[in-house]
Scaffold this motif. Structure first.
Motif, PDB file in Angstrom:
ATOM      1  N   PHE A   1      -2.447   2.419   9.047  1.00 37.10           N
ATOM      2  CA  PHE A   1      -1.978   1.942   7.752  1.00 37.10           C
ATOM      3  C   PHE A   1      -0.482   2.196   7.636  1.00 37.10           C
ATOM      4  O   PHE A   1       0.093   3.012   8.366  1.00 37.10           O
ATOM      5  CB  PHE A   1      -2.753   2.608   6.611  1.00 37.10           C
ATOM      6  N   ASP A   2       0.174   1.502   6.704  1.00 32.49           N
ATOM      7  CA  ASP A   2       1.611   1.656   6.561  1.00 32.49           C
ATOM      8  C   ASP A   2       1.995   1.693   5.081  1.00 32.49           C
ATOM      9  O   ASP A   2       1.141   1.608   4.194  1.00 32.49           O
ATOM     10  CB  ASP A   2       2.367   0.549   7.303  1.00 32.49           C
ATOM     11  N   LYS A   3       3.290   1.822   4.816  1.00 33.00           N
ATOM     12  CA  LYS A   3       3.799   1.936   3.453  1.00 33.00           C
ATOM     13  C   LYS A   3       3.823   0.597   2.715  1.00 33.00           C
ATOM     14  O   LYS A   3       4.165   0.551   1.535  1.00 33.00           O
ATOM     15  CB  LYS A   3       5.207   2.548   3.468  1.00 33.00           C
TER      16      LYS A   3
ATOM     17  N   ASN B   1       1.133  -1.019   2.279  1.00 29.37           N
ATOM     18  CA  ASN B   1      -0.269  -1.098   1.834  1.00 29.37           C
ATOM     19  C   ASN B   1      -1.138  -1.957   2.748  1.00 29.37           C
ATOM     20  O   ASN B   1      -2.123  -2.564   2.302  1.00 29.37           O
ATOM     21  CB  ASN B   1      -0.360  -1.629   0.395  1.00 29.37           C
ATOM     22  N   ARG B   2      -0.782  -1.987   4.031  1.00 29.07           N
ATOM     23  CA  ARG B   2      -1.559  -2.750   4.986  1.00 29.07           C
ATOM     24  C   ARG B   2      -2.373  -1.815   5.875  1.00 29.07           C
ATOM     25  O   ARG B   2      -1.932  -0.714   6.211  1.00 29.07           O
ATOM     26  CB  ARG B   2      -0.651  -3.610   5.876  1.00 29.07           C
TER      27      ARG B   2
ATOM     28  N   LYS C   1      -4.762  -5.973   3.190  1.00 28.30           N
ATOM     29  CA  LYS C   1      -3.595  -5.539   2.451  1.00 28.30           C
ATOM     30  C   LYS C   1      -3.949  -5.444   0.973  1.00 28.30           C
ATOM     31  O   LYS C   1      -4.593  -6.328   0.425  1.00 28.30           O
ATOM     32  CB  LYS C   1      -2.421  -6.508   2.642  1.00 28.30           C
TER      33      LYS C   1
ATOM     34  N   GLY D   1      -2.291  -0.059  -3.711  1.00 29.76           N
ATOM     35  CA  GLY D   1      -2.025   1.233  -3.085  1.00 29.76           C
ATOM     36  C   GLY D   1      -2.296   1.210  -1.594  1.00 29.76           C
ATOM     37  O   GLY D   1      -2.745   0.194  -1.033  1.00 29.76           O
ATOM     38  N   GLU D   2      -2.021   2.331  -0.930  1.00 32.21           N
ATOM     39  CA  GLU D   2      -2.209   2.430   0.514  1.00 32.21           C
ATOM     40  C   GLU D   2      -3.688   2.449   0.891  1.00 32.21           C
ATOM     41  O   GLU D   2      -4.516   3.032   0.197  1.00 32.21           O
ATOM     42  CB  GLU D   2      -1.538   3.698   1.049  1.00 32.21           C
TER      43      GLU D   2
ATOM     44  N   SER E   1      -5.701   4.125   3.284  1.00 35.59           N
ATOM     45  CA  SER E   1      -5.571   5.260   4.209  1.00 35.59           C
ATOM     46  C   SER E   1      -6.913   5.855   4.620  1.00 35.59           C
ATOM     47  O   SER E   1      -6.958   6.833   5.354  1.00 35.59           O
ATOM     48  CB  SER E   1      -4.714   6.358   3.563  1.00 35.59           C
TER      49      SER E   1
END
Length: 211
Positions: A1-3, A5-6, A22, A26-27, A29
């Motif tokens: 995951f990344d910043k 939100n994917r 996506k 939010g993220e 995670s």
């Protein structure tokens, strides 16, 4: 995951990156791989401040919901047999009357649930034929990987609450016993009896959460 939100999936051999999902809220995670590595279950944050469990097929690249928008759900965990998907959900409504606000209040809404992934899979909590008799167990190769079958139609109606798991978070299951982190430490739930017992102090976690 990344910043952004994917939730991304990387093919180690080709280094190709595939976007699994996506979120605009939010993220992403919180995720788990199925035992046959064909499915990814993940917690998807919603803009209504709820979160849902989704399941993604690696081959078809499609993601479908396992839980509805009415309740917050998280911590998806496949069992080793590939029959069940465990998760935590806030859907226990046990109101108590507040002495301050003169209104009902809701607390301790979280418990553990399982989704029967296939429509042909019976609940593990149902009484077995010949219960009480010792039946020989079918031996399987420990290296054998169970193929996960998911029937998405009707899956909302195949969600079962696990007894005595208030505040619990699933960690691992072999299809017969569920290990989870509870208020009393690390707990073990026997699916054949529905009984839990404390097996260790503190919480248990498994990195990657692959069944």
């Amino acid at each position: 995951f990344d910043k952004m939100n994917r939730l991304n999936m990387v093919d180690v051999a080709t280094k190709k990156v595939t976007e699994v999902s996506k979120s605009n809220a939010g993220e992403i995670s919180d995720y788990a791989w199925s035992p046959d590595s064909k499915w990814v279950a993940f917690t998807f944050p919603k803009i209504n401040e709820k979160s849902c469990i989704y399941i993604y097929n690696v081959d078809t690249k499609e993601a479908k919901p396992v839980t509805e928008n009415w309740f917050s759900s998280s911590d998806p965990t496949f069992d080793k047999s590939g029959k069940y998907l465990y998760f935590t959900s806030e859907r226990d409504f046990n109101p108590t009357y507040s002495q301050i606000e003169w209104n009902y209040s809701y607390s301790n809404m979280s418990s553990m649930y399982l989704a029967l992934l296939s429509k042909d899979t019976p609940s593990p909590l149902l009484p077995k034929d010949g219960e009480g008799q010792d039946a020989p167990e079918e031996k399987k190769d420990d290296k054998e990987v169970n193929t996960v079958k998911v029937d998405k139609d009707g899956i909302f109606g195949r969600i079962i609450k696990l007894p005595g798991t208030s505040g619990g978070r699933p960690v691992y299951s072999d299809g017969k016993t569920v290990l989870y982190s509870g208020r009393g430490g690390t707990m073990s739930l026997d699916l054949s009896t529905g009984e839990s017992k404390n097996i260790a102090e503190g919480s248990l976690s498994i990195v990657g959460k692959k069944a």
